[in-house]
Design a protein around this motif. Sequence first.
Motif, PDB file in Angstrom:
ATOM      1  N   GLY A   1      16.857 -13.029  -2.362  1.00 21.03           N
ATOM      2  CA  GLY A   1      15.484 -13.145  -1.888  1.00 21.03           C
ATOM      3  C   GLY A   1      15.324 -12.659  -0.460  1.00 21.03           C
ATOM      4  O   GLY A   1      14.321 -12.019  -0.114  1.00 21.03           O
ATOM      5  N   GLN A   2      16.308 -12.945   0.380  1.00 21.17           N
ATOM      6  CA  GLN A   2      16.257 -12.466   1.762  1.00 21.17           C
ATOM      7  C   GLN A   2      16.383 -10.950   1.820  1.00 21.17           C
ATOM      8  O   GLN A   2      15.713 -10.300   2.631  1.00 21.17           O
ATOM      9  CB  GLN A   2      17.365 -13.132   2.584  1.00 21.17           C
ATOM     10  N   ARG A   3      17.225 -10.376   0.970  1.00 22.23           N
ATOM     11  CA  ARG A   3      17.331  -8.910   0.944  1.00 22.23           C
ATOM     12  C   ARG A   3      16.006  -8.288   0.521  1.00 22.23           C
ATOM     13  O   ARG A   3      15.593  -7.267   1.074  1.00 22.23           O
ATOM     14  CB  ARG A   3      18.460  -8.472  -0.001  1.00 22.23           C
ATOM     15  N   GLN A   4      15.344  -8.907  -0.454  1.00 21.17           N
ATOM     16  CA  GLN A   4      14.054  -8.388  -0.901  1.00 21.17           C
ATOM     17  C   GLN A   4      13.034  -8.423   0.234  1.00 21.17           C
ATOM     18  O   GLN A   4      12.280  -7.463   0.452  1.00 21.17           O
ATOM     19  CB  GLN A   4      13.551  -9.201  -2.101  1.00 21.17           C
ATOM     20  N   ARG A   5      13.012  -9.515   0.971  1.00 20.40           N
ATOM     21  CA  ARG A   5      12.098  -9.608   2.118  1.00 20.40           C
ATOM     22  C   ARG A   5      12.495  -8.623   3.216  1.00 20.40           C
ATOM     23  O   ARG A   5      11.634  -8.058   3.908  1.00 20.40           O
ATOM     24  CB  ARG A   5      12.065 -11.034   2.643  1.00 20.40           C
ATOM     25  N   GLY A   6      13.802  -8.386   3.365  1.00 21.70           N
ATOM     26  CA  GLY A   6      14.262  -7.396   4.334  1.00 21.70           C
ATOM     27  C   GLY A   6      13.811  -5.994   3.972  1.00 21.70           C
ATOM     28  O   GLY A   6      13.427  -5.201   4.843  1.00 21.70           O
ATOM     29  N   LEU A   7      13.829  -5.681   2.679  1.00 21.48           N
ATOM     30  CA  LEU A   7      13.363  -4.368   2.229  1.00 21.48           C
ATOM     31  C   LEU A   7      11.851  -4.232   2.408  1.00 21.48           C
ATOM     32  O   LEU A   7      11.340  -3.144   2.677  1.00 21.48           O
ATOM     33  CB  LEU A   7      13.755  -4.138   0.776  1.00 21.48           C
ATOM     34  N   LEU A   8      11.142  -5.347   2.269  1.00 21.61           N
ATOM     35  CA  LEU A   8       9.713  -5.320   2.568  1.00 21.61           C
ATOM     36  C   LEU A   8       9.500  -5.040   4.051  1.00 21.61           C
ATOM     37  O   LEU A   8       8.618  -4.261   4.428  1.00 21.61           O
ATOM     38  CB  LEU A   8       9.057  -6.644   2.171  1.00 21.61           C
ATOM     39  N   ALA A   9      10.330  -5.661   4.908  1.00 13.25           N
ATOM     40  CA  ALA A   9      10.240  -5.388   6.347  1.00 13.25           C
ATOM     41  C   ALA A   9      10.484  -3.910   6.623  1.00 13.25           C
ATOM     42  O   ALA A   9       9.829  -3.310   7.487  1.00 13.25           O
ATOM     43  CB  ALA A   9      11.235  -6.246   7.113  1.00 13.25           C
ATOM     44  N   ARG A  10      11.423  -3.295   5.901  1.00 16.86           N
ATOM     45  CA  ARG A  10      11.667  -1.856   6.064  1.00 16.86           C
ATOM     46  C   ARG A  10      10.401  -1.059   5.747  1.00 16.86           C
ATOM     47  O   ARG A  10      10.055  -0.108   6.452  1.00 16.86           O
ATOM     48  CB  ARG A  10      12.818  -1.414   5.147  1.00 16.86           C
ATOM     49  N   ALA A  11       9.700  -1.454   4.671  1.00 14.52           N
ATOM     50  CA  ALA A  11       8.460  -0.773   4.316  1.00 14.52           C
ATOM     51  C   ALA A  11       7.393  -0.981   5.392  1.00 14.52           C
ATOM     52  O   ALA A  11       6.573  -0.092   5.636  1.00 14.52           O
ATOM     53  CB  ALA A  11       7.955  -1.275   2.966  1.00 14.52           C
TER      54      ALA A  11
ATOM     55  N   LEU B   1      20.845  -6.177   8.793  1.00 21.83           N
ATOM     56  CA  LEU B   1      19.448  -6.239   8.361  1.00 21.83           C
ATOM     57  C   LEU B   1      18.582  -5.418   9.302  1.00 21.83           C
ATOM     58  O   LEU B   1      17.705  -4.656   8.863  1.00 21.83           O
ATOM     59  CB  LEU B   1      18.980  -7.695   8.329  1.00 21.83           C
ATOM     60  N   GLU B   2      18.791  -5.529  10.599  1.00 22.11           N
ATOM     61  CA  GLU B   2      18.009  -4.789  11.587  1.00 22.11           C
ATOM     62  C   GLU B   2      18.121  -3.286  11.363  1.00 22.11           C
ATOM     63  O   GLU B   2      17.134  -2.546  11.460  1.00 22.11           O
ATOM     64  CB  GLU B   2      18.497  -5.158  12.983  1.00 22.11           C
TER      65      GLU B   2
END
Length: 265
Positions: free
Chosen positions: A153-163, A104-105
């Motif tokens: 859902g966690q992957r979606q939030r992770g992609l938001l973190a990328r943005a 994720l990081e």
Amino acid sequence: MTDSPVLRLDGAAFTHPGGGGISELDLSIAPGQAVALIGPNGAGKSTLLNGLLGLVPLTAGTVHYEQQATDASSAPTTQNHAARGMIGFLPQSAELDPDFPISLEQVVMQGRYRRLGFLRWPGRADREAVRRALDTVGLTELAKRRFGELSGGQRQRGLLARALASDPRLLLLDEPFNGLDQQNRDALIATLQELKGRGVAVLVSTHDLDLAKVVCDAVVLVNRTQLAFGPVDDVLTLGNVQECFDGVEVELDEHTLVVPGHEGH
């Protein structure tokens, strides 16, 4: 917080080289303001988002990114440069193989690549930006977890973190709530409210009209052209939504407008 818009469109149109697009766009988004982008399937919502990213040509009108303006006469490279560095984007789906061995990081660090370029390794500022982004979406404790092992859902939030890792002043979201369970939906809503409080401008494509009322300050209704733009309560009327979703049944009670779920384009 300044009232000067982060984004303003004046008579803008974005058109695919093969034809088709969206036109007659007149809207603005101020710092800390969230605008819902609503329209039926094929209305041009994703075209607008990709146009703002410089991926679909601007063929009419003017786009103002803070104090920098670009118009249809500008070269595509100029249009791309105007948006670069100030926009974060959460696509409707990401082409990330869940079996690929990436944490994720590391996914979130991808959001720093525009700043890093090709010849520089991530430094302390980049690692700190990733840490802040993960903290914002509530996934700090999962930073080292393989991305494919996370829930949807966690992957979606992770992609938001990328943005968010690029510290954007404008955040574009393409149907971010599709398929989320209530826990991740609530977490994403809380994140958007926090970002607004920090002064980030948000444009979110969604078919969830209740969500628009909870998160957004204004709404733009589109169906190949702009039909209405303004405060949520002024725009999300039964008449406006019926016009926008022509031929689709729309239900209205004192609290809720309901239209069938769909994928935005």
